[in-house]
Design a protein around this motif. Structure first.
Motif, PDB file in Angstrom:
ATOM      1  N   GLU A  82       0.821  -1.225   0.000  1.00 23.87           N
ATOM      2  CA  GLU A  82       0.000   0.000   0.000  1.00 23.87           C
ATOM      3  C   GLU A  82       0.850   1.269   0.000  1.00 23.87           C
ATOM      4  N   VAL A 137     -11.058  -5.368  24.294  1.00 22.01           N
ATOM      5  CA  VAL A 137     -10.628  -4.331  25.245  1.00 22.01           C
ATOM      6  C   VAL A 137     -11.077  -4.659  26.663  1.00 22.01           C
ATOM      7  N   THR A 172      -6.031   7.486  28.026  1.00 21.01           N
ATOM      8  CA  THR A 172      -6.503   6.864  26.794  1.00 21.01           C
ATOM      9  C   THR A 172      -5.337   6.640  25.831  1.00 21.01           C
ATOM     10  N   VAL A 173      -5.319   5.439  25.222  1.00 19.85           N
ATOM     11  CA  VAL A 173      -4.251   5.144  24.264  1.00 19.85           C
ATOM     12  C   VAL A 173      -4.701   5.560  22.862  1.00 19.85           C
ATOM     13  N   ARG A 174      -3.930   6.451  22.230  1.00 18.71           N
ATOM     14  CA  ARG A 174      -4.201   6.828  20.834  1.00 18.71           C
ATOM     15  C   ARG A 174      -3.154   6.133  19.960  1.00 18.71           C
ATOM     16  N   SER A 175      -3.637   5.440  18.910  1.00 22.94           N
ATOM     17  CA  SER A 175      -2.695   4.686  18.087  1.00 22.94           C
ATOM     18  C   SER A 175      -1.686   5.600  17.404  1.00 22.94           C
ATOM     19  N   GLY A 176      -0.459   5.102  17.299  1.00 19.40           N
ATOM     20  CA  GLY A 176       0.592   5.844  16.599  1.00 19.40           C
ATOM     21  C   GLY A 176       1.153   7.013  17.378  1.00 19.40           C
ATOM     22  N   THR A 177       0.883   7.069  18.671  1.00 17.23           N
ATOM     23  CA  THR A 177       1.383   8.184  19.498  1.00 17.23           C
ATOM     24  C   THR A 177       2.273   7.624  20.609  1.00 17.23           C
ATOM     25  N   GLY A 210      -2.399  -4.814  22.064  1.00 17.59           N
ATOM     26  CA  GLY A 210      -2.951  -3.470  21.871  1.00 17.59           C
ATOM     27  C   GLY A 210      -2.200  -2.637  20.845  1.00 17.59           C
ATOM     28  N   VAL A 212      -1.603  -1.414  17.550  1.00 20.73           N
ATOM     29  CA  VAL A 212      -2.216  -1.416  16.221  1.00 20.73           C
ATOM     30  C   VAL A 212      -1.286  -0.810  15.178  1.00 20.73           C
ATOM     31  N   THR A 213      -0.283  -0.085  15.616  1.00 22.99           N
ATOM     32  CA  THR A 213       0.744   0.366  14.675  1.00 22.99           C
ATOM     33  C   THR A 213       2.064  -0.247  15.135  1.00 22.99           C
ATOM     34  N   PRO A 236      -3.567  -5.728   5.622  1.00 19.08           N
ATOM     35  CA  PRO A 236      -4.906  -5.267   5.228  1.00 19.08           C
ATOM     36  C   PRO A 236      -5.544  -6.214   4.205  1.00 19.08           C
ATOM     37  N   VAL A 237      -6.866  -6.211   4.182  1.00 19.99           N
ATOM     38  CA  VAL A 237      -7.653  -7.012   3.227  1.00 19.99           C
ATOM     39  C   VAL A 237      -7.639  -6.309   1.878  1.00 19.99           C
ATOM     40  N   LYS A 240      -2.933  -7.556   0.593  1.00 17.85           N
ATOM     41  CA  LYS A 240      -2.130  -6.329   0.622  1.00 17.85           C
ATOM     42  C   LYS A 240      -1.171  -6.392   1.818  1.00 17.85           C
TER      43      LYS A 240
ATOM     44  N   VAL B 104      -5.998   1.020   9.341  1.00 21.43           N
ATOM     45  CA  VAL B 104      -6.004   0.712   7.905  1.00 21.43           C
ATOM     46  C   VAL B 104      -7.143  -0.242   7.540  1.00 21.43           C
ATOM     47  N   LEU B 153     -10.625   0.113  15.451  1.00 22.77           N
ATOM     48  CA  LEU B 153      -9.678  -0.056  16.552  1.00 22.77           C
ATOM     49  C   LEU B 153      -9.982   0.854  17.738  1.00 22.77           C
ATOM     50  N   THR B 155      -7.952   1.932  19.870  1.00 30.34           N
ATOM     51  CA  THR B 155      -6.943   2.975  20.046  1.00 30.34           C
ATOM     52  C   THR B 155      -7.032   4.060  18.975  1.00 30.34           C
ATOM     53  N   SER B 156      -7.871   3.876  17.974  1.00 26.49           N
ATOM     54  CA  SER B 156      -8.098   4.957  17.014  1.00 26.49           C
ATOM     55  C   SER B 156      -9.401   5.694  17.321  1.00 26.49           C
ATOM     56  N   PRO B 158     -10.313   7.380  20.001  1.00 33.50           N
ATOM     57  CA  PRO B 158     -10.182   8.737  20.570  1.00 33.50           C
ATOM     58  C   PRO B 158     -10.058   9.811  19.485  1.00 33.50           C
ATOM     59  N   TYR B 159      -9.549   9.441  18.307  1.00 31.57           N
ATOM     60  CA  TYR B 159      -9.408  10.435  17.241  1.00 31.57           C
ATOM     61  C   TYR B 159     -10.774  10.934  16.752  1.00 31.57           C
TER      62      TYR B 159
END
Lengths: 467, 171
Positions: A82, A137, A172-177, A210, A212-213, A236-237, A240, B104, B153, B155-156, B158-159
């Motif tokens: 991708e 979760v 709170t956990v935000r992905s990619g942070t 947990g 995701v990234t 990913p579906v 890919k 994704v 997700l 963890t996504s 909160p966005y």
């Protein structure tokens, strides 16, 4: 310094992500995938082979025809990266080499908690492995007793994946942070503590549930270093992959992990009908170890209209796809059942029994369970579902597909009319005592009722029980 | 002739053939069929056909997406023949849609985007892993009525709240 062979092969495939044929994600999804799959189904006379009257396939010749078509599909398609929008293709020599050189077993965990995953044929008597739980979760404050409960019985649960933390130190956990980076390490440490509490220090862990990234994985993997543990990387579906997949796998190899990589195939999605999803799933099972160097693959067929895979279409599709690859390769695969009903319901127990019996008799080497309430609600998971899944999955080893199919025909009517509106069940706090590690009397009664019914129908559940 | 043209349009939309669908719209306009009638009796009927096929398991996500693309082009062609007031009165709405940051898993979002498009919304799909600010910038650019954020997700999630909060904070 010499390079690890897996790293070398992974890099060769990463190089192809910069040099392979150009294709946009949209063209891949709505043109290349559906058109190639439909033409392959026609070419091999596989359209309209879905058999709703026999949810568990017993026809070896059909499975082999699907394998041949899926093998060709894998060579024609490859995986789309991708990030670069280029196709990572493999030639037949690479695919054959991967099939020839593939390992004969995967050793997971260490010491007295070590388990051995083996390739399984349909109807194989060797018991498959169960990892628990899926990334449902849970509240931070119950993570430890919940995980301790899930892994309590050695005979039922072999590997820890674990729930997903809702928060890290209350945030709170935000992905990619950086929250995710912190969570990766934190979850790994909690897992180690839960293993110690349960007296299962050597049990294998399959990465950070947990994460995701790649951030969570990169942070958590060092705390779980060692050859017995596993890094997970899901694509990913449909067919890919992303650089995030490569990041995780590279990191896993750096820390001596086994690699569990995977991708899913959706009935109703880009792959189209159940037959199309079977083909896509077989191609996934062949391409993931060849391109991403996985030690075992995590893949399954999912029904997009039911948000699960315990309906007839997905059961049939999973049975054919698993049998096809099990009969024709030594590839080991983790096949997940996606239940939709929640804890403390009869429907969850029926769905899990149905899906896991199917996966077991069709030749899956491992599963990750449970997906209580479809994984949609916080704290809707208890150790009881994991134990039930272990009991069913392991007990069914050695059953014939014919017997399983006859049992399946009797179980399905018990729940299939509820698949579009499944019962949510109860959160762990309302149906399970985490201090005593026992289900509530209500849940225990539901379990005993369903278990007796299934034994009466011929499911050999008396073979494995709590130790 | 009118009925035949409208039926042809429905079928081209259901088949996702945007080029042929737009040609039929041009033909229908030249034949004097009112734009709204073309949209209603040709376009909408085409959407119904593909929706029904999807519900019955005869059509799948790719068919929904290409039918949605065809419908979008047909709507644009028809609106180009109307004055501003007429267009505004007949437009259902403009949607900016995307998968929240870090996520994704876009298949659910793609289904929603396709269903909105086949049902006459103007859809701007931002794809996957979309930063919070990008949703708002695009919504301002196209004067959107709806911002649709999707995620599988936890963890996504909160966005999603962050998009709402940022909208409030910037007034």
């Amino acid at each position: 310094m010499s390079m690890n062979l897996k790293v070398q092969k992974l890099l060769n495939n990463l190089d192809k992500a910069y040099t392979g044929p150009v294709c946009s994600v949209k063209d891949w999804d709505i043109k290349i995938i559906p058109q190639t799959i439909m033409s392959k189904l026609k070419e091999h006379g596989l359209t309209k082979t879905y058999d709703p009257e026999n949810p568990i396939n017993t026809d070896d010749e059909l499975a082999d025809r699907f394998f041949k078509a899926g093998y060709e599909l894998a060579l024609e398609l490859g995986l789309l990266c991708e990030d670069t929008e280029r196709i990572i293709k493999v030639d037949e020599k690479e695919l054959q080499e991967c099939m020839r050189d593939y390992q004969r077993e995967n050793i997971l965990g260490s010491g007295q908690d070590q388990v051995v995953m083996k390739p399984r044929k349909p109807e194989d008597p060797y018991p498959p492995l169960l990892a628990a739980s899926l990334g449902i979760v849970c509240s931070e404050e119950i993570y430890l007793p919940l995980v301790e409960g899930i892994i309590r019985y050695k005979k039922l649960v072999d590997v820890l994946h674990g729930p997903t933390l809702a928060t890290v130190y209350g945030r709170t956990v935000r992905s990619g942070t950086p929250y995710e980076t912190l969570m990766g390490r934190y979850e790994s440490q909690l897992k180690k503590e839960a293993l110690w509490r349960a007296g299962r220090e050597g049990m294998a862990c399959t990465g950070v549930a947990g994460a995701v990234t790649e951030y969570g994985h990169l942070a958590g993997a060092p705390a779980l270093a060692g050859p017995g543990n596993v890094t997970m990387s899901l694509c990913p579906v449909e067919l890919k992959c992303t650089f995030s997949n490569f990041h995780r796998i590279m990191q896993g190899l750096n820390y001596g992990h086994k690699i569990r990589a995977g991708g899913f195939s959706y009935i109703g999605g880009y792959a189209g009908p159940p037959e199309g999803a079977v083909l896509a799933n077989i191609a996934t099972d062949l391409l993931i170890p060849t391109i991403l160097q996985s030690d075992y693959t995590s893949s399954y067929v999912y029904d997009i209209q039911l948000f699960g895979n315990c309906g007839r279409k997905a059961l049939w599709a999973n049975s054919v796809a698993i049998q096809a690859v099990s009969r024709n390769t030594r590839f080991m695969r983790n096949k997940i059942v996606n239940e939709t009903a929640g804890p403390c319901t009869e429907m969850f127990l029926y769905e899990a029994a149905m899906g896991l019996m199917n996966h077991c008799v069709s030749g899956a080497s491992k599963t990750t369970q449970p997906r209580s309430a479809g994984g949609r609600y916080t704290d809707y998971i208890t150790p009881m579902e994991a134990w039930w899944c272990g009991e069913v999955f392991k007990s069914c080893a050695g059953m014939t597909r014919k017997t399983a199919n006859e049992i399946a025909k009797k179980i399905l009517p018990k729940y299939e009319d509820q698949l579009k509106n499944p019962p949510k069940g109860k959160p762990v706090q309302e149906c399970f005592d985490l201090k005593a590690q026992r289900p509530s009397p209500e849940y225990q009664a539901i379990y005993e009722k369903v278990r007796s019914e299934l034994i009466e129908l011929g499911m050999p559940l008396d073979k494995v029980y709590y130790e | 002739m009118k009925e035949a043209l409208l039926e042809k349009l429905s079928n081209f939309i259901a088949e996702g053939d945007a080029e042929e669908a737009v040609k039929v719209v041009e033909e229908a306009l030249a034949a004097g069929i009112p734009p709204l009638e073309i949209l209603d009796k040709g376009g909408t009927r085409g959407m119904d056909i593909v929706n029904e096929r999807y519900d019955n398991g005869e059509a799948f996500l790719p068919e929904l997406v290409v039918a949605g693309d065809a419908m979008t082009e047909v709507v644009q062609k028809i609106f180009s023949q109307m004055d501003e007031a007429e267009t505004a009165a007949n437009k259902i709405g403009t949607v900016v849609i995307g998968q929240a940051e870090g996520d994704v898993h876009d298949i659910g979002k793609n289904i929603v985007a396709a269903l909105l498009a086949v049902n006459g919304f103007e859809v701007h799909d931002l794809g996957i892993d979309v930063p919070v600010k990008k949703f708002i910038e695009k919504a301002e650019e196209v004067n959107a009525d709806i911002i649709a954020c999707s995620t599988l997700l936890t963890t996504s999630m909160p966005y999603l709240e962050d998009v709402v909060q940022l909208l409030k904070d910037i007034g």
